[in-house]
Scaffold this motif. Sequence first.
Motif, PDB file in Angstrom:
ATOM      1  N   MET A  93       0.669  -1.237  -0.109  1.00  0.00           N
ATOM      2  CA  MET A  93      -0.116   0.124  -0.100  1.00  0.00           C
ATOM      3  C   MET A  93       0.737   1.216  -0.051  1.00  0.00           C
ATOM      4  N   GLU A  94       1.825   1.359   0.508  1.00  0.00           N
ATOM      5  CA  GLU A  94       2.727   2.370   0.846  1.00  0.00           C
ATOM      6  C   GLU A  94       3.381   2.733  -0.581  1.00  0.00           C
ATOM      7  N   LYS A  95       3.710   1.606  -1.334  1.00  0.00           N
ATOM      8  CA  LYS A  95       4.263   1.740  -2.674  1.00  0.00           C
ATOM      9  C   LYS A  95       3.167   2.343  -3.574  1.00  0.00           C
ATOM     10  N   ALA A  96       1.843   1.692  -3.358  1.00  0.00           N
ATOM     11  CA  ALA A  96       0.879   1.991  -4.218  1.00  0.00           C
ATOM     12  C   ALA A  96       0.528   3.596  -4.063  1.00  0.00           C
ATOM     13  N   ILE A  97       0.536   3.895  -3.239  1.00  0.00           N
ATOM     14  CA  ILE A  97      -0.103   5.285  -2.615  1.00  0.00           C
ATOM     15  C   ILE A  97       1.249   6.231  -3.335  1.00  0.00           C
ATOM     16  N   TRP A  98       2.446   5.959  -3.118  1.00  0.00           N
ATOM     17  CA  TRP A  98       3.437   6.780  -3.734  1.00  0.00           C
ATOM     18  C   TRP A  98       3.351   6.954  -5.130  1.00  0.00           C
ATOM     19  N   HIS A  99       3.187   5.632  -5.898  1.00  0.00           N
ATOM     20  CA  HIS A  99       3.108   5.782  -7.231  1.00  0.00           C
ATOM     21  C   HIS A  99       1.887   6.667  -7.813  1.00  0.00           C
ATOM     22  N   LEU A 100       0.853   6.607  -7.184  1.00  0.00           N
ATOM     23  CA  LEU A 100      -0.382   7.162  -7.645  1.00  0.00           C
ATOM     24  C   LEU A 100      -0.321   8.668  -7.266  1.00  0.00           C
ATOM     25  N   TYR A 101       0.457   8.850  -6.148  1.00  0.00           N
ATOM     26  CA  TYR A 101       0.696  10.442  -6.018  1.00  0.00           C
ATOM     27  C   TYR A 101       1.387  10.863  -7.111  1.00  0.00           C
ATOM     28  N   LYS A 102       2.567  10.239  -7.369  1.00  0.00           N
ATOM     29  CA  LYS A 102       3.376  10.829  -8.507  1.00  0.00           C
ATOM     30  C   LYS A 102       2.701  10.795  -9.633  1.00  0.00           C
ATOM     31  N   ALA A 103       1.625   9.995 -10.073  1.00  0.00           N
ATOM     32  CA  ALA A 103       0.821   9.798 -11.095  1.00  0.00           C
ATOM     33  C   ALA A 103       0.133  11.317 -11.440  1.00  0.00           C
ATOM     34  N   ARG A 104      -0.606  11.337 -10.135  1.00  0.00           N
ATOM     35  CA  ARG A 104      -1.290  12.594  -9.945  1.00  0.00           C
ATOM     36  C   ARG A 104      -0.612  13.959 -10.248  1.00  0.00           C
ATOM     37  N   SER A 105       0.626  13.921  -9.808  1.00  0.00           N
ATOM     38  CA  SER A 105       1.618  15.239 -10.103  1.00  0.00           C
ATOM     39  C   SER A 105       1.882  15.257 -11.473  1.00  0.00           C
ATOM     40  N   ILE A 106       1.789  14.157 -12.370  1.00  0.00           N
ATOM     41  CA  ILE A 106       2.156  14.473 -13.559  1.00  0.00           C
ATOM     42  C   ILE A 106       0.679  14.611 -14.480  1.00  0.00           C
ATOM     43  N   ILE A 107      -0.262  13.998 -14.002  1.00  0.00           N
ATOM     44  CA  ILE A 107      -1.685  14.076 -15.040  1.00  0.00           C
ATOM     45  C   ILE A 107      -2.732  14.558 -14.016  1.00  0.00           C
ATOM     46  N   PRO A 108      -2.572  15.613 -13.497  1.00  0.00           N
ATOM     47  CA  PRO A 108      -3.688  15.874 -12.472  1.00  0.00           C
ATOM     48  C   PRO A 108      -4.942  15.764 -12.572  1.00  0.00           C
ATOM     49  N   TYR A 109      -5.395  15.812 -13.945  1.00  0.00           N
ATOM     50  CA  TYR A 109      -6.871  15.976 -14.440  1.00  0.00           C
ATOM     51  C   TYR A 109      -7.414  14.628 -14.870  1.00  0.00           C
ATOM     52  N   TYR A 110      -6.461  13.435 -14.593  1.00  0.00           N
ATOM     53  CA  TYR A 110      -6.817  12.093 -14.984  1.00  0.00           C
ATOM     54  C   TYR A 110      -7.800  11.317 -13.764  1.00  0.00           C
ATOM     55  N   LYS A 111      -9.108  11.571 -13.857  1.00  0.00           N
ATOM     56  CA  LYS A 111      -9.768  11.150 -12.542  1.00  0.00           C
ATOM     57  C   LYS A 111      -9.672   9.858 -11.871  1.00  0.00           C
ATOM     58  N   PRO A 112      -9.452   8.786 -12.987  1.00  0.00           N
ATOM     59  CA  PRO A 112      -9.191   7.397 -12.242  1.00  0.00           C
ATOM     60  C   PRO A 112      -8.156   7.487 -11.007  1.00  0.00           C
ATOM     61  N   ILE A 113      -6.940   8.311 -11.448  1.00  0.00           N
ATOM     62  CA  ILE A 113      -6.310   8.473 -10.388  1.00  0.00           C
ATOM     63  C   ILE A 113      -6.423   8.811  -9.118  1.00  0.00           C
ATOM     64  N   HIS A 114      -7.484   9.978  -8.917  1.00  0.00           N
ATOM     65  CA  HIS A 114      -8.113  10.466  -7.738  1.00  0.00           C
ATOM     66  C   HIS A 114      -8.919   9.393  -6.982  1.00  0.00           C
ATOM     67  N   ASP A 115      -9.690   8.547  -7.942  1.00  0.00           N
ATOM     68  CA  ASP A 115     -10.527   7.528  -7.356  1.00  0.00           C
ATOM     69  C   ASP A 115      -9.894   6.344  -6.700  1.00  0.00           C
ATOM     70  N   ALA A 116      -8.654   6.170  -7.190  1.00  0.00           N
ATOM     71  CA  ALA A 116      -7.814   5.076  -6.760  1.00  0.00           C
ATOM     72  C   ALA A 116      -7.273   5.543  -5.425  1.00  0.00           C
ATOM     73  N   ILE A 117      -6.798   6.624  -5.401  1.00  0.00           N
ATOM     74  CA  ILE A 117      -6.175   7.184  -4.015  1.00  0.00           C
ATOM     75  C   ILE A 117      -7.162   7.230  -2.888  1.00  0.00           C
ATOM     76  N   ASN A 118      -8.399   7.586  -3.245  1.00  0.00           N
ATOM     77  CA  ASN A 118      -9.438   7.889  -2.399  1.00  0.00           C
ATOM     78  C   ASN A 118      -9.879   6.245  -2.014  1.00  0.00           C
ATOM     79  N   MET A 119     -10.056   5.441  -2.991  1.00  0.00           N
ATOM     80  CA  MET A 119     -10.385   4.069  -2.418  1.00  0.00           C
ATOM     81  C   MET A 119      -9.448   3.386  -1.606  1.00  0.00           C
ATOM     82  N   ILE A 120      -8.148   3.559  -1.784  1.00  0.00           N
ATOM     83  CA  ILE A 120      -7.086   2.993  -0.598  1.00  0.00           C
ATOM     84  C   ILE A 120      -7.210   3.667   0.669  1.00  0.00           C
ATOM     85  N   LYS A 121      -7.295   5.221   0.480  1.00  0.00           N
ATOM     86  CA  LYS A 121      -7.513   5.755   2.000  1.00  0.00           C
ATOM     87  C   LYS A 121      -8.540   5.276   2.637  1.00  0.00           C
ATOM     88  N   LYS A 122      -9.869   4.964   2.096  1.00  0.00           N
ATOM     89  CA  LYS A 122     -11.168   4.561   2.647  1.00  0.00           C
ATOM     90  C   LYS A 122     -10.805   3.102   3.263  1.00  0.00           C
TER      91      LYS A 122
END
Length: 424
Positions: free
Chosen positions: A387-416
């Motif tokens: 999970m730590e690696k997952a969230i790191w790569h997802l945050y990295k992805a969000r910084s590169i393509i911040p408007y790609y909604k599936p990234i935000h959904d994946a981050i929220n799902m992991i946090k929940k």
Amino acid sequence: MVLNIFFSNKSERRQFIKEQLQANSVATEKDEILSDEIAGIKNIKLKNRFKSIPGFWIEIHFSTDERGKVLYTHLVDSVDLKYVNSHVFYPKENMALKDLEKQWLDKYNLLNRDNDDEAWKLFFQEVKSHIKHDRIDVAYKGFMIFLKYNPFFLKKYRRFYILEDLAYLYENIGNVGKAIKCLKMQAILQPDSVEPYLNISSFYIINGMEEEAFSICREALKKSPENQYLISNLIISLINIGSYEYATDFLRKVLDKDPNNSYFWKLMGDVLYEIEDNKDAIDCYNRALKLGKDPLVEDFKLDIYTGIGDCYYDEENYAEAVNYYRKALNYNPKDTYLLMSLSQIYFFRLKETKTAYKYTKLLVENMPENGYGQYQLGLIHSRLGNMEKAIWHLYKARSIIPYYKPIHDAINMIKKTNNKLQAY
């Protein structure tokens, strides 16, 4: 005291040295120090540039005694200022064509047949110098002067190829119009060649001007009806504008005349894939591969295997898609499209997470700024429980393509679902 004087050819420089300096015995043909004793002068150097300005220059170092001062004053008075030091015309800013033309014709005396050859060569050196220093608009107008007054100079030794370099420079700054004009100049200088037309059509295709690309290819094919590069550009332009029926009809006629041309079979496969005729597309690709004696096949096997893989993917035959994508990968192990395709098939379709991880990791290592690769790696780590690696790569992805909604959904799902990572 130093004086730099410009000449547009060697003979004028030689004559000046003899008449003004009375140095009849001095060797004047090499770029070297002239060592003969001349009253009032320490030394003279022959130079081909002064402060980046090309020319047949002489650099005169005067002595500090009275004779030197007298000679310096005499030469300053007798030489036109526009040929001295930085007063020599050398445009570092763009100017109107009529002003440049007037100044250049005057500077090099270009319309005087007596010094035609050397003066034009020197002018060509100046134009190349402007290209080197990114004054491409000035260089472009210089070529217009050549085209107007001496096009044969550019034809000799195929000097017109420098127009391609200028075209690419214009393309790099987004000025496609000027890039095309440069290639059209080249076409004027090569009336019997299709090469400029090929370059022009490629420029049109790259910049989304497919209808113009089609027109220029059709015109060029009248001169060289079997040129496969022109045919390729014509077909690509037709595919891009969705004229598939015209493209297939055109290629069938071409293949009737040349059935053993592997490249044309590959093009037919590309068109059929676009109209979702995957079975016939695969047949065309395989026919291209069977013409193995054609050395050109090796040049585009990557594209053929990728095309077959795409067809099988669309047919949901994922095992065969993987087979051909892996074959294609042998020709370019770092191809991002292939690595991502393999990753997604193994992860989403075949549910082989570890294999998906292998290909995604290769993709991210080769291109860490690929946001979709980072997103995919985040999903894979999530499934593997990292999970730590997952969230790191997802945050990295969000910084590169911040408007790609599936990234935000994946981050929220992991946090929940992972309370421990709420504060990450």
